[in-house]
Design an enzyme around this catalytic site. Sequence first.
Site, short mmCIF file in Angstrom:
data_model
loop_
_atom_site.label_atom_id
_atom_site.label_comp_id
_atom_site.label_asym_id
_atom_site.label_seq_id
_atom_site.Cartn_x
_atom_site.Cartn_y
_atom_site.Cartn_z
N HIS A 97 0.82 -1.23 0.00
CA HIS A 97 0.00 0.00 0.00
C HIS A 97 0.85 1.27 0.00
O HIS A 97 0.65 2.20 0.79
CB HIS A 97 -1.09 0.01 1.07
CG HIS A 97 -0.66 -0.16 2.51
ND1 HIS A 97 0.37 0.53 3.07
CD2 HIS A 97 -1.16 -0.95 3.50
CE1 HIS A 97 0.49 0.20 4.35
NE2 HIS A 97 -0.42 -0.71 4.63
N HIS B 22 -6.38 -8.27 14.50
CA HIS B 22 -6.28 -7.01 13.74
C HIS B 22 -6.99 -7.20 12.42
O HIS B 22 -6.83 -8.24 11.77
CB HIS B 22 -4.79 -6.68 13.55
CG HIS B 22 -4.50 -5.49 12.71
ND1 HIS B 22 -5.28 -4.37 12.70
CD2 HIS B 22 -3.47 -5.23 11.86
CE1 HIS B 22 -4.75 -3.47 11.87
NE2 HIS B 22 -3.66 -3.98 11.34
N GLU C 276 -6.88 -5.33 9.51
CA GLU C 276 -6.40 -4.81 8.23
C GLU C 276 -6.38 -5.94 7.20
O GLU C 276 -6.22 -7.12 7.54
CB GLU C 276 -5.02 -4.15 8.38
CG GLU C 276 -4.69 -3.28 7.19
CD GLU C 276 -3.53 -2.31 7.41
OE1 GLU C 276 -2.95 -2.29 8.52
OE2 GLU C 276 -3.21 -1.56 6.46
N ASP D 37 -4.43 -7.28 5.14
CA ASP D 37 -3.37 -8.29 5.02
C ASP D 37 -3.51 -9.40 6.05
O ASP D 37 -2.79 -10.40 6.00
CB ASP D 37 -1.97 -7.66 5.08
CG ASP D 37 -1.78 -6.72 6.25
OD1 ASP D 37 -2.74 -6.03 6.64
OD2 ASP D 37 -0.66 -6.66 6.79
N HIS E 197 -1.84 -0.65 15.66
CA HIS E 197 -1.86 0.66 15.07
C HIS E 197 -3.21 1.03 14.47
O HIS E 197 -3.33 2.09 13.83
CB HIS E 197 -0.75 0.77 14.00
CG HIS E 197 -1.04 -0.02 12.75
ND1 HIS E 197 -1.09 0.57 11.52
CD2 HIS E 197 -1.31 -1.31 12.54
CE1 HIS E 197 -1.35 -0.33 10.59
NE2 HIS E 197 -1.47 -1.48 11.19
N ASP F 266 0.64 -6.56 14.38
CA ASP F 266 1.67 -5.82 13.62
C ASP F 266 2.83 -5.33 14.48
O ASP F 266 3.95 -5.16 13.98
CB ASP F 266 1.02 -4.59 12.95
CG ASP F 266 0.31 -4.95 11.66
OD1 ASP F 266 0.55 -6.03 11.11
OD2 ASP F 266 -0.51 -4.13 11.21
N TYR G 277 10.09 -0.36 9.55
CA TYR G 277 8.69 -0.69 9.83
C TYR G 277 8.09 0.34 10.81
O TYR G 277 7.00 0.86 10.60
CB TYR G 277 8.64 -2.09 10.43
CG TYR G 277 7.27 -2.71 10.55
CD1 TYR G 277 6.77 -3.53 9.54
CD2 TYR G 277 6.49 -2.51 11.67
CE1 TYR G 277 5.52 -4.13 9.66
CE2 TYR G 277 5.24 -3.10 11.79
CZ TYR G 277 4.77 -3.90 10.78
OH TYR G 277 3.54 -4.49 10.91
N HIS H 258 4.14 -10.01 11.02
CA HIS H 258 5.04 -9.91 9.86
C HIS H 258 6.46 -10.20 10.30
O HIS H 258 6.90 -9.76 11.36
CB HIS H 258 5.02 -8.49 9.26
CG HIS H 258 3.69 -8.07 8.73
ND1 HIS H 258 3.16 -8.56 7.55
CD2 HIS H 258 2.79 -7.19 9.21
CE1 HIS H 258 1.98 -7.99 7.34
NE2 HIS H 258 1.72 -7.17 8.34
FE1 FEO Z 1 -1.95 -3.31 10.01
FE2 FEO Z 1 -0.16 -5.96 8.83
O1 FEO Z 1 -1.60 -4.79 8.94
#
Ligand code: FEO
Length: 405
Positions: free
Chosen positions: A24, A78, A80, A82, A145, A164, A196, A229
Amino acid sequence: MTGVEIKPDIYWVGAIDWAVRDFHGYVTPKGTTYNNYLIVDDQITLVDTVKYDFTEVSIKNVTSKVDPAKIHNLVINHVENDHVSGLCDFMALCPDAHIYITERGRQVIERFFDLSIWDVNVVKTGDKLKLGKYTLQFIETPMLHWPDSMMTYVEEASLLISQDAFGQHLATSVRFDDDFITCASHSALEESVIDYYANILMPFGQLIKSKIKAIQEMGIPIDMIAPDHGLIWRGEPGRVMQMYLDMANGKADLAVAIIYDTMWKSTQVMTEPLVQGIIDEGVDCKVIKLRETPMSAAITDFWKSRGCLVGSPTLNNEVFPSVAQFMTHLRGLRPKDRVVGAFGSYGWGGGAVKWLYGQFGDMKLEAVEGGVEVKYKPSPEEMQQCYEYGRAFAKKVREYHEQYK
Ligand code: FEO
């Protein structure tokens, strides 16, 4: 690839995305991973899903350990994309699984999925879920976040599944920090953590401090941190927490990042005496041309350096577009604890430098006035002014930096 055991009967079942280079808008030259975790207990539990494109991989990893139809609980840390865009595919395999999520997370997924067909349970900090030999404890981390975010602590394994937070965009063949360090280096891993943090977590420094403090005050032992991640922190889980605290407390290098763009090289030429002035004051310096550099890499260089000089030509009475884009991006990240200044060139009417100082004021950053703006081409006297400004700027950066020692 099959699932990788990270604790007894707890498996990483995620996917490695070696190819992604644009996340993104955030450049990911080293790829990334989408981590999720399977706990094989009396109640088989999956913590997080993965990005839609990788659901098949993750399902294969789950299937290597258990029949997915037997998944009893699905925890969503979370929402989001991904991590949650693969939710339907997983739930199709275990439609009776109980979903655990924060209220704010529920409010998001109800916009994307038909929740009437699933059993969705809202949890909050302190709520526990007994699986058998393992107990999950949920810890809300709003705005760390996203508003929905939470972490899941596996009590008997001293394992913090941190979504994250503490992650890195780093695709690797190994899953643990200590395995990676044997084949790469500490600095490569630290660079990924800083990158990151700079691009995703910079606005949330105060929250990070208070949330880490709250976790420490809970007195829960943590001997592994498993983010969504990158690498799992097994060797030194405290190290990444300390890195986060240091960054949240304003840690930076005694260095200046000169971040600029140029039309016909007048602004670029000005960087030369600026660099000389800065290094003559004993401060390290790096020069980044915006159109040649991915935005997220420029942001990381900004974040790593105590000082930043932004250079821009004036184009049609406005700041140069690539510089405006950088400043918009930077403003959204709400930087703190940095010293800034501006310089630039113009043809028939200036204004970019004034605009930059205005932006710095809005961001409440420590600005060093006196940045040089020249007409057409810097004269020898103006080159000398740039040099003097570089020295003065570096001096201020050094003074300001002292308070962070
Ligand atoms: Fe906030 Fe890895 O997505």
